[in-house]
Design an enzyme around this catalytic site. Structure first.
Site, short mmCIF file in Angstrom:
data_model
loop_
_atom_site.label_atom_id
_atom_site.label_comp_id
_atom_site.label_asym_id
_atom_site.label_seq_id
_atom_site.Cartn_x
_atom_site.Cartn_y
_atom_site.Cartn_z
CB SER A 1 30.10 -3.11 40.05
OG SER A 1 29.68 -4.19 39.25
N1 SAH Z 1 32.48 -6.02 35.27
C1 SAH Z 1 31.86 -4.92 34.55
C2 SAH Z 1 30.42 -4.66 34.94
C3 SAH Z 1 29.56 -5.79 34.65
S1 SAH Z 1 27.88 -5.50 34.29
C4 SAH Z 1 32.65 -3.64 34.68
O1 SAH Z 1 33.64 -3.62 35.41
O2 SAH Z 1 32.26 -2.68 34.02
C5 SAH Z 1 27.54 -7.16 33.79
C6 SAH Z 1 27.98 -7.47 32.39
O3 SAH Z 1 27.77 -8.86 32.20
C7 SAH Z 1 27.16 -6.76 31.34
O4 SAH Z 1 27.99 -6.06 30.47
C8 SAH Z 1 26.44 -7.91 30.62
O5 SAH Z 1 26.22 -7.67 29.26
C9 SAH Z 1 27.38 -9.05 30.87
N2 SAH Z 1 26.79 -10.38 30.75
C10 SAH Z 1 25.54 -10.80 31.07
N3 SAH Z 1 25.38 -12.11 30.83
C11 SAH Z 1 26.58 -12.56 30.34
C12 SAH Z 1 27.06 -13.82 29.91
N4 SAH Z 1 26.29 -14.91 29.91
N5 SAH Z 1 28.34 -13.89 29.46
C13 SAH Z 1 29.14 -12.80 29.43
N6 SAH Z 1 28.73 -11.58 29.84
C14 SAH Z 1 27.47 -11.46 30.28
#
Ligand code: SAH
Length: 248
Positions: free
Chosen positions: A94
């Protein structure tokens, strides 16, 4: 000019050039080492404080955590820009301001236990780990979970536990949590996450469809277990995926 004099002049010139090069080298290395810290200070002032984030502990964490170590090597030079970046597997880290805003909304306390759904690069988990006692973080894309775990260990964030799985269900064995942050957008607030929030706890989550507008919500459970929801800002996150369910 005698040839001996010319030779002496040449020697002095060569030494002077070598000394200048050595100085530049040292300065260059110093500047290289300081550059990420300088870029972080600027990122905090121009992107985060300028937009109203005030919590000094959050600002300090954003100044300290080396965001450039959480992005692919080819994008290191863009790590401190005012936007999200790709981390592979169709996922993103993000925008710095959004990480800071969500972290401030959580009002993290030093002895809090935190849960994150959506580990991604591990950056948000690293920021939170500076502010609470322990962070549990779940990532649905297994290679991302593995990379984030390795990265967090290498960088010394010892109070973070990473697991691969579907974060919709939370982490019942480690519940309840004082703070929960979700960094992928579901179309509704997952009931298991609300259930795993302590009385007095805070949940920050983007909610909405992949194509429509998503809203960032702050959900608080008061001491009596009542839920209070506030919509904070329009946001754009990758969708929360579900294991075994068709992608939206
Ligand atoms: N917080 C992260 C960025 C998040 S991007 C950082 O600091 O880099 C969102 C992430 O959520 C992605 O990696 C995606 O694969 C994950 N995601 C999506 N659905 C999910 C779920 N049901 N459970 C866990 N992770 C999930």
């Amino acid at each position: 000019m005698s040839s001996a004099f010319r030779a002496a002049v040449r020697t002095v010139l060569v030494l002077a050039v070598a000394a200048a090069a050595a100085c530049r080298g040292a300065e260059g290395r110093g500047a290289m080492q300081d550059r990420p810290a300088i870029e972080r200070a600027r990122m905090v002032a121009e992107q985060i404080q300028a937009r109203g984030v005030r919590d000094p502990r959050v600002l300090a964490a954003m100044r300290d955590v080396p965001r450039h170590r959480f992005v692919p090597a080819a994008q290191e030079t863009e790590a401190y820009e005012d936007r999200p970046l790709s981390i592979g597997h169709d996922q993103t880290i993000s925008q710095p301001y959004i990480v800071a805003l969500m972290t401030e909304l959580l009002r993290p306390q030093a002895d809090d236990r935190a849960l994150e759904t959506g580990t991604g690069s591990g950056y948000q988990a690293a920021i939170l780990s500076r502010l609470v006692s322990h962070v549990y973080t779940i990532e649905i894309v297994e290679p991302l979970a593995r990379d984030a775990e390795r990265r967090l260990t290498t960088l010394g964030y010892a109070n973070v536990t990473v697991r691969a799985g579907d974060g919709y269900a939370g982490w019942p064995e480690a519940a309840p949590f004082d703070v929960i942050v979700v960094t992928a957008a579901p179309d509704h607030v997952p009931p298991p996450l609300v259930a795993q929030l302590k009385p007095g706890g805070r949940l920050v989550i983007p909610v909405g469809s992949m194509f429509g507008v998503q809203e960032l919500r702050l959900i608080e459970k008061d001491a009596t277990g009542q839920i209070h929801t506030r919509t904070v800002a329009p946001v754009a996150f990758v969708p929360l995926r579900r294991l075994g369910l068709a992608l939206p």
